[in-house]
Design an enzyme around this catalytic site. Structure first.
Site, short mmCIF file in Angstrom:
data_model
loop_
_atom_site.label_atom_id
_atom_site.label_comp_id
_atom_site.label_asym_id
_atom_site.label_seq_id
_atom_site.Cartn_x
_atom_site.Cartn_y
_atom_site.Cartn_z
N GLU A 267 -6.81 -2.53 -2.49
CA GLU A 267 -6.65 -2.62 -1.03
C GLU A 267 -7.04 -1.29 -0.38
O GLU A 267 -6.70 -0.21 -0.88
CB GLU A 267 -5.18 -2.93 -0.73
CG GLU A 267 -4.81 -2.89 0.74
CD GLU A 267 -3.31 -2.96 0.94
OE1 GLU A 267 -2.88 -3.29 2.06
OE2 GLU A 267 -2.56 -2.68 -0.03
N LYS A 333 -6.35 -10.05 5.92
CA LYS A 333 -4.95 -10.26 5.57
C LYS A 333 -4.24 -11.02 6.68
O LYS A 333 -4.32 -10.68 7.85
CB LYS A 333 -4.27 -8.90 5.33
CG LYS A 333 -2.85 -9.02 4.79
CD LYS A 333 -2.28 -7.65 4.44
CE LYS A 333 -0.91 -7.78 3.81
NZ LYS A 333 -0.34 -6.46 3.46
N CYS A 383 -2.09 -7.13 -1.07
CA CYS A 383 -0.78 -6.49 -1.25
C CYS A 383 0.33 -7.53 -1.33
O CYS A 383 0.28 -8.41 -2.16
CB CYS A 383 -0.54 -5.46 -0.13
SG CYS A 383 0.74 -4.25 -0.55
#
Length: 516
Positions: A267, A333, A383
């Site tokens: 990430e 995300k 994540c």
């Protein structure tokens, strides 16, 4: 043990014991994985609730258990806020305590309603333990997973990635495993009075072992070669302007060191916005991708306009004309982290106390297409997005229903260097293991400091790198097709089952209030 479950405690003693039991529950999760300890501590909590003299006492006892569990389970948030966020130590400790208090409230509500069934409805001990308490426990964890965007870290079911209960995960998901753990705990409390509860305990565990032999998905296409990068860039210098060129060179060299069907970075591996990269940076990577027939998945923040930032994965596929601007795949995300990636209303002052760059992102779409890699389809998650199994299952289910390409494997890219050398790393790895089991798919993990790994659909770690070492994990990954029952139903089945059990408990109690 039977003597312990017959001993009576004062309300103060009960709360203190519950606090300690909740703290001990953390050892049931990775890295130790002592899952039977969770069953025992939960059985102890149920015993304490059964003997609570009032609903208020039961509420406080449940809260104490939840507080101890949450505070010890997520203490590492202190590291990110104080060590890397620059928040004063006392304020960071207070923030963790307040979060643990809030999370404990979900369990307090569960034990309070359970005590209400016992003291107001006069439900029997058997009904309370086998129907009411496990259902309420599961519902409290489910609510914790979505209220205020949700924070289901160390939910009960995660302790069982390697226990017999793991066999149930493709059917009822992580919250269903939490419900079964509560049923097992209830059986332990019942054993002194009802020896037959041993049979139920054995049947649940044995059935879980048997279910592990069922393969809900099947291999799809040929395995692909993967190279998963672990840059181990210290968090304190990750966004340092003087370090930027070094980091860009590091990851370019790591990506171009050898070809692979899929090469993935962590990430935000590249510490600039995409449009801030040197003009020839992505074209050079595109040339490499085309020359070696490699696919690159790169973690980077992308700006779509003033004050519009997305935490993204961009994909570069080989093309027939390497010198033309590459056509990029993009995943943004969707499930953002409060305070880290967006600022909840009224908390700007709190975020301003920390020095975390790009603390207010825009949210990606709930449904996004996977990245095509040869004959595999790779669905990224970023994540702690893999903490929300129902959202990943929802993407697979929606694609299948729409007749669109369904991901054959999952890719988690993470940077949890924010939490230092703490149990957050093995805990997050365990979360990814649960997602692999629930979906029946391989999970790939590329992380900054650890744990970079390849996980098969049974939750087994096929290969991994040691944390806090720079390296590349080279492996082979098989894609899988098919839909597990959990992917098809999500959390709907286990939630409806919990409500059905509570209705059944109410009905049975009203029909036969004197039943033992």
């Amino acid at each position: 043990m039977s003597a312990l479950f017959s001993f009576r405690f004062t309300p103060a003693q009960a709360s203190l014991i519950a606090l300690c039991a909740g703290a001990l529950n953390v050892f049931a999760f990775a890295p130790l994985g002592w899952w039977p300890l969770q069953i025992f501590t939960l059985a102890l909590l149920f015993h304490l609730i059964l003997q609570a003299p009032s609903i208020k006492s039961a509420v406080f006892t449940g809260w104490a258990y939840g507080f101890g569990w949450s505070a010890c389970g997520v203490y590492w948030l202190y590291i990110s806020m104080h060590q890397y966020g620059g928040m004063p130590a006392a304020m960071a400790a207070l923030a963790v305590a307040l979060l643990a208090m809030l999370l404990g409230a979900f369990f307090a509500a569960a034990t309070g309603v359970g005590a209400w069934f016992q003291q107001r409805l006069k439900a029997s001990r058997t009904i309370l333990l086998l129907l009411v308490f496990p259902a309420l426990w599961m519902l409290s964890e489910w609510l914790r997973g979505w209220v205020l965007t949700g924070f289901p870290w160390v939910a009960s079911g995660y302790a069982h990635t390697a226990s017999p209960l793991a066999g149930y995960a493709p059917l009822i998901g992580v919250y269903g495993l939490g419900w079964l753990a509560a049923v097992l705990a209830a059986c332990m409390v019942l054993i002194p009075a009802k020896k037959s509860s041993i049979i139920l305990l054995v049947v649940i565990l044995a059935s879980g072992v048997g279910l592990k032999s069922i393969h809900w998905t099947k291999p799809q296409g040929e395995p692909i070669s993967v190279r998963l990068l672990q840059g181990n860039v210290p968090q304190e210098i990750k966004f340092d302007d003087e370090q930027t060129d070094v980091t860009l060179t590091l990851y370019e060299d790591m990506m171009r060191a050898a070809p692979a069907d899929l090469i993935a970075t962590p990430e935000t591996a590249l510490p600039l916005l995409a449009h801030q990269l040197p003009t020839d940076y992505l074209p050079r990577l595109a040339e490499f991708a085309t020359a070696t027939n490699s696919h690159l998945a790169i973690g980077i923040a992308v700006s779509d306009g003033p004050q519009q930032y997305a935490n993204s994965v961009i994909g570069i596929a080989p093309t027939s004309a390497s010198r033309t601007p590459p056509k990029l795949y993009r995943y943004d995300k969707h499930h953002l982290v409060p305070f880290g990636e967006f600022v909840p209303f009224g908390f700007r002052w709190f975020v301003d106390m920390m020095h975390i760059p790009l603390g207010d992102f825009t949210r990606g779409a709930a449904l996004q297409a996977p990245f095509a890699v040869k004959d595999q389809s790779v669905l990224p998650n970023i994540c702690y997005e893999d903490l929300f199994g129902e959202e990943i299952a929802g993407q697979l289910r929606a694609a299948d229903a729409a007749g669109k390409p369904v991901a054959t494997m999952l890719l988690n890219v993470s940077n949890i260097a924010w939490f230092g050398d703490s149990i957050a790393l093995p805990q997050h790895l365990q979360i990814s293991q649960m997602r692999a089991i629930e979906t029946g798919r391989t999970m790939l993990r590329s992380t900054n400091t650890g744990t970079t790994a390849v996980i098969d659909p049974s939750g087994k770690i096929v290969a991994q790198l040691k944390p806090f070492e720079r390296g590349v994990l080279t492996s082979s990954a098989q894609g899988y097709s098919g839909i597990t029952p959990y992917v098809f139903l999500g959390n709907a089945f286990i939630v409806l089952l919990a409500f059905a059990l509570l209705i059944a408990a109410w009905y049975l109690t009203r029909r036969n209030p004197n039943h033992p």
